[in-house]
Scaffold this motif. Structure first.
Motif, PDB file in Angstrom:
ATOM      1  N   ALA A 200      -3.784  50.143  44.669  1.00  0.00           N
ATOM      2  CA  ALA A 200      -4.984  50.585  44.950  1.00  0.00           C
ATOM      3  C   ALA A 200      -5.472  51.043  46.455  1.00  0.00           C
ATOM      4  O   ALA A 200      -4.959  50.131  47.320  1.00  0.00           O
ATOM      5  N   THR A 201      -5.501  51.878  46.635  1.00  0.00           N
ATOM      6  CA  THR A 201      -5.889  52.659  47.941  1.00  0.00           C
ATOM      7  C   THR A 201      -7.559  52.585  47.888  1.00  0.00           C
ATOM      8  O   THR A 201      -7.667  52.956  47.107  1.00  0.00           O
ATOM      9  N   VAL A 202      -7.696  52.168  49.131  1.00  0.00           N
ATOM     10  CA  VAL A 202      -9.389  51.453  49.205  1.00  0.00           C
ATOM     11  C   VAL A 202      -9.804  52.315  50.307  1.00  0.00           C
ATOM     12  O   VAL A 202      -9.396  51.715  51.386  1.00  0.00           O
ATOM     13  N   ARG A 203     -10.375  53.723  50.338  1.00  0.00           N
ATOM     14  CA  ARG A 203     -10.907  54.152  52.130  1.00  0.00           C
ATOM     15  C   ARG A 203     -13.050  54.274  51.977  1.00  0.00           C
ATOM     16  O   ARG A 203     -13.427  54.478  50.555  1.00  0.00           O
ATOM     17  N   MET A 211     -15.794  42.681  50.311  1.00  0.00           N
ATOM     18  CA  MET A 211     -15.751  43.734  48.962  1.00  0.00           C
ATOM     19  C   MET A 211     -14.857  44.097  48.729  1.00  0.00           C
ATOM     20  O   MET A 211     -14.642  44.162  47.348  1.00  0.00           O
ATOM     21  N   VAL A 212     -13.522  44.893  49.060  1.00  0.00           N
ATOM     22  CA  VAL A 212     -12.416  45.205  48.491  1.00  0.00           C
ATOM     23  C   VAL A 212     -11.449  44.253  47.285  1.00  0.00           C
ATOM     24  O   VAL A 212     -11.555  44.967  46.769  1.00  0.00           O
ATOM     25  N   ILE A 216     -11.385  44.853  43.918  1.00  0.00           N
ATOM     26  CA  ILE A 216      -9.866  44.694  42.765  1.00  0.00           C
ATOM     27  C   ILE A 216     -10.079  44.253  41.360  1.00  0.00           C
ATOM     28  O   ILE A 216      -9.932  44.061  40.439  1.00  0.00           O
ATOM     29  N   GLY A 217     -10.762  42.741  41.902  1.00  0.00           N
ATOM     30  CA  GLY A 217     -10.838  41.634  40.822  1.00  0.00           C
ATOM     31  C   GLY A 217     -11.933  42.189  40.073  1.00  0.00           C
ATOM     32  O   GLY A 217     -12.112  42.197  38.610  1.00  0.00           O
ATOM     33  N   ASP A 242     -22.002  38.922  40.801  1.00  0.00           N
ATOM     34  CA  ASP A 242     -21.938  39.149  38.746  1.00  0.00           C
ATOM     35  C   ASP A 242     -20.515  38.001  39.009  1.00  0.00           C
ATOM     36  O   ASP A 242     -19.834  38.425  39.675  1.00  0.00           O
ATOM     37  N   SER A 243     -21.033  36.615  38.366  1.00  0.00           N
ATOM     38  CA  SER A 243     -20.228  35.709  38.307  1.00  0.00           C
ATOM     39  C   SER A 243     -18.790  36.243  37.623  1.00  0.00           C
ATOM     40  O   SER A 243     -18.004  35.505  37.748  1.00  0.00           O
ATOM     41  N   ALA A 244     -18.471  37.324  36.796  1.00  0.00           N
ATOM     42  CA  ALA A 244     -17.433  37.650  35.976  1.00  0.00           C
ATOM     43  C   ALA A 244     -16.292  37.967  37.128  1.00  0.00           C
ATOM     44  O   ALA A 244     -15.644  38.173  36.963  1.00  0.00           O
ATOM     45  N   VAL A 245     -17.319  38.938  38.225  1.00  0.00           N
ATOM     46  CA  VAL A 245     -16.442  39.180  38.990  1.00  0.00           C
ATOM     47  C   VAL A 245     -15.548  38.103  39.892  1.00  0.00           C
ATOM     48  O   VAL A 245     -16.565  37.644  41.158  1.00  0.00           O
TER      49      VAL A 245
END
Length: 287
Positions: A200-203, A211-212, A216-217, A242-245
């Motif tokens: 996963a590329t995150v910019r 945050m990243v 991804i979670g 959110d507890s699911a994240v």
């Protein structure tokens, strides 16, 4: 945190990489735990024979414990006479003094107005995960997360596209007092390599705490079929944790690159980065 070195000093840029496995993050800690900043500052003090004087580093991105970096950037302001004395041999001397899990690749006088943190236009991270039934290649175990269910990369990319742009990412950040959670997510995409590892590329212009790994979670939940492709965007819109994240483990994350503008635009970028950030109808908080 000035955009210029004090009179009689020279601002020096350092390009750094490290394996974060044995570090308690970038930033020095009062607890005395081992950190990247602490190791580099100690090495710098030793090789320049500065005694008890500490030349403090400013960094582009404060990575968390266990997070790696291939393209980290920092700056330090050194007395002009010390820089003149050591500049030619400083890089090699640092290589001889630093532990093997952190390297400084370049040491150079920075252009006028350069600030490793506030001059940056963007930071690019990569998160690596595999869904191979047998687990992670032992040679990659310190840099790749194992997910024990098959991942649909197309569904994850569909979900990722809905998160792009400027938003309040409070739902995906650990809140810090006085700090904004408004960020511009410039890119988020996933690709499966020939070895089966999904990268996963995150910019973004900047990232808030966790945050990243939170993004991804959420995408992993989409990829393995637990949630639909629209769910991460709904969580974002709700604006609350959110507890699911789940915040995925740090070892799959690497800071790959930091982008800066042309030298003549550094001053303008520094000013822009320090401005209060707002969304339409919202209150502003700096940086």
């Amino acid at each position: 945190m000035s955009d210029e070195a004090a009179p009689g000093h020279v601002r020096v840029r350092l390009d750094v990489s490290y394996d974060g496995s044995e570090f308690s993050g970038w930033a020095k800690q009062a607890s005395g735990r081992r950190t990247v900043q602490g190791e580099i500052e100690d090495a710098l003090r030793t090789v320049t024979r500065s005694g008890a004087t500490v030349y403090e580093l400013t960094v582009a991105g404060r990575t968390d414990a266990g997070v790696h970096a291939r393209g980290q950037v920092a700056h330090v302001d050194l007395p002009a006479e010390l820089w003149a004395e050591h500049r030619e041999k400083l890089l090699k001397r640092l290589a001889g003094r630093l532990p093997k899990d952190v390297r400084v690749w370049t040491v150079a006088e920075a252009p006028a107005g350069f600030n490793a943190r506030f001059s940056a236009l963007w930071r690019r991270y990569a998160y690596r995960v595999t869904d191979a039934p047998g687990g992670v290649d032992p040679l990659l175990r310190g840099h790749v997360l194992w997910h024990d269910r098959p991942l649909d990369v197309d569904a994850m990319n569909e979900a990722a596209r809905l998160l792009l742009g400027e938003h309040d990412f409070a739902a995906y950040c650990k809140k810090r007092e006085g700090a904004t959670t408004i960020r511009t997510l410039q890119g988020l995409s996933l690709e499966r390599g020939s070895d089966g590892v999904v990268t996963a590329t995150v910019r973004a212009d900047a990232f808030c705490h966790n945050m990243v790994r939170s993004l991804i979670g959420a995408l992993l939940f989409v990829g393995d079929g637990h949630r639909g492709a629209d769910w991460p965007a709904k969580v974002l819109a709700a604006g609350v944790r959110d507890s699911a994240v789940h915040v995925v483990r740090p070892h799959g994350l690497t800071l790959e690159e930091v982008g800066y503008p042309a030298d003549e635009l550094l001053a303008a970028r520094n000013k822009e980065a320090r401005n209060r950030r707002t969304l339409p109808g919202g209150a502003g908080v700096c940086c």
